[in-house]
Write a protein that holds these residues in place. Structure first.
Motif, short mmCIF file in Angstrom:
data_model
loop_
_atom_site.label_atom_id
_atom_site.label_comp_id
_atom_site.label_asym_id
_atom_site.label_seq_id
_atom_site.Cartn_x
_atom_site.Cartn_y
_atom_site.Cartn_z
N PHE A 200 37.86 40.38 43.97
CA PHE A 200 38.72 39.34 44.53
C PHE A 200 40.15 39.52 44.06
O PHE A 200 40.43 39.63 42.88
N GLY A 201 41.04 39.58 45.05
CA GLY A 201 42.45 39.84 44.78
C GLY A 201 42.83 41.27 45.09
O GLY A 201 44.00 41.57 45.29
N GLU A 202 41.83 42.18 45.16
CA GLU A 202 42.13 43.58 45.51
C GLU A 202 41.32 44.00 46.75
O GLU A 202 41.88 44.15 47.82
N GLU B 213 38.85 42.24 48.30
CA GLU B 213 38.92 41.05 49.16
C GLU B 213 40.16 40.27 48.77
O GLU B 213 40.22 39.67 47.70
N LYS B 214 41.18 40.34 49.60
CA LYS B 214 42.50 39.78 49.28
C LYS B 214 42.46 38.25 49.30
O LYS B 214 41.77 37.64 50.11
N TYR B 215 43.27 37.65 48.42
CA TYR B 215 43.43 36.20 48.43
C TYR B 215 44.12 35.78 49.72
O TYR B 215 45.05 36.44 50.20
N GLU C 42 43.53 32.47 44.94
CA GLU C 42 43.77 32.98 43.59
C GLU C 42 43.49 31.91 42.55
O GLU C 42 42.97 32.18 41.47
N SER C 43 43.83 30.67 42.87
CA SER C 43 43.51 29.56 41.98
C SER C 43 43.10 28.38 42.85
O SER C 43 43.53 28.25 43.99
N TRP D 181 38.28 27.45 47.26
CA TRP D 181 38.28 28.37 48.40
C TRP D 181 38.01 27.57 49.67
O TRP D 181 37.51 26.45 49.63
N LYS E 197 37.59 45.81 41.06
CA LYS E 197 38.17 44.46 41.10
C LYS E 197 37.98 43.97 42.52
O LYS E 197 38.59 44.48 43.46
N ARG F 155 35.09 30.00 37.59
CA ARG F 155 35.30 31.39 37.19
C ARG F 155 34.68 31.62 35.82
O ARG F 155 34.62 30.74 34.99
#
Length: 198
Positions: free
Chosen positions: A60-62, A64-66, A106-107, A110, A58, A149
């Motif tokens: 994006f979000g893990e 590469e952190k948001y 996250e939403s 970017w 995973k 996405r």
């Protein structure tokens, strides 16, 4: 007897050179170097980057952190180069090289940073992370970029579309995310400048 000694010596030298060549052989890079370029209007746009794989992770979000600025590639910095002045994010940028950084969200959109120094990503490291304030200080421009996405791109890729041959679209695709931003090559302005010289 002399022939057998010569043959043995030749075989020994061949084996030694083979072992030496094998010892110098390295494994392929985990994130191989890649590049893409496109002429749009009067401008050549080039991007040099390293292309990491998802490998079931995973991203994006893990990994590469948001909300945390990321080098938009792997290994060294990702660099975009413009052969003539362009307009990006509402700002005119001179011809030259710029490092690309991105801040994932996250939403929504970017944030993309084009860094004017095109300095090594390691120049911005602090406590094992990218120092966002140092990156922002050297930004030539930062702006929101549209994000879509869906789908899955195993290896990070950059694309440059020629569009109407005036405004290019630069897209980074990886995992299930596509981040795109326009680059106005200012064709009309350059044509006007050219005409005004006569």
């Amino acid at each position: 007897m002399k022939n057998s000694k010569s043959l043995f010596l030749a075989l020994a030298l061949l084996l030694a050179s083979s072992f030496s060549a094998f010892a110098q052989l390295q494994s392929p890079a985990l994130s191989p170097a890649a590049s893409v370029s496109q002429v749009v209007g009067f401008t050549k746009i080039s991007i040099d980057y390293s292309s990491p794989a998802v490998k079931g992770r995973k991203i994006f979000g893990e990994i590469e952190k948001y909300g945390v600025t990321w080098r938009a590639g792997a290994n060294a910095q990702t660099v975009i180069e413009f052969s003539t002045p362009v307009s990006v994010g509402g700002k005119t940028l001179r011809a030259g090289k710029y490092s690309i950084f991105m801040t994932p969200a996250e939403s929504g959109d970017w944030t993309v940073h084009l860094n004017s120094k095109a300095a090594s990503v390691f120049a911005y490291m602090k406590d094992g992370k990218i120092d966002e304030e140092a990156v922002a200080k050297d930004d030539a421009v930062s702006f929101k970029a549209s994000t879509k996405r869906g789908g899955n791109t195993e290896r990070l890729q950059y694309h440059i579309s020629a569009g109407d041959n005036k405004v290019a679209t630069v897209t980074m695709a990886w995992e299930g995310v596509m981040v795109s931003f326009p680059v106005d090559t200012m064709v009309d302005q350059k044509m006007e400048q050219f005409k005004s010289q006569f």
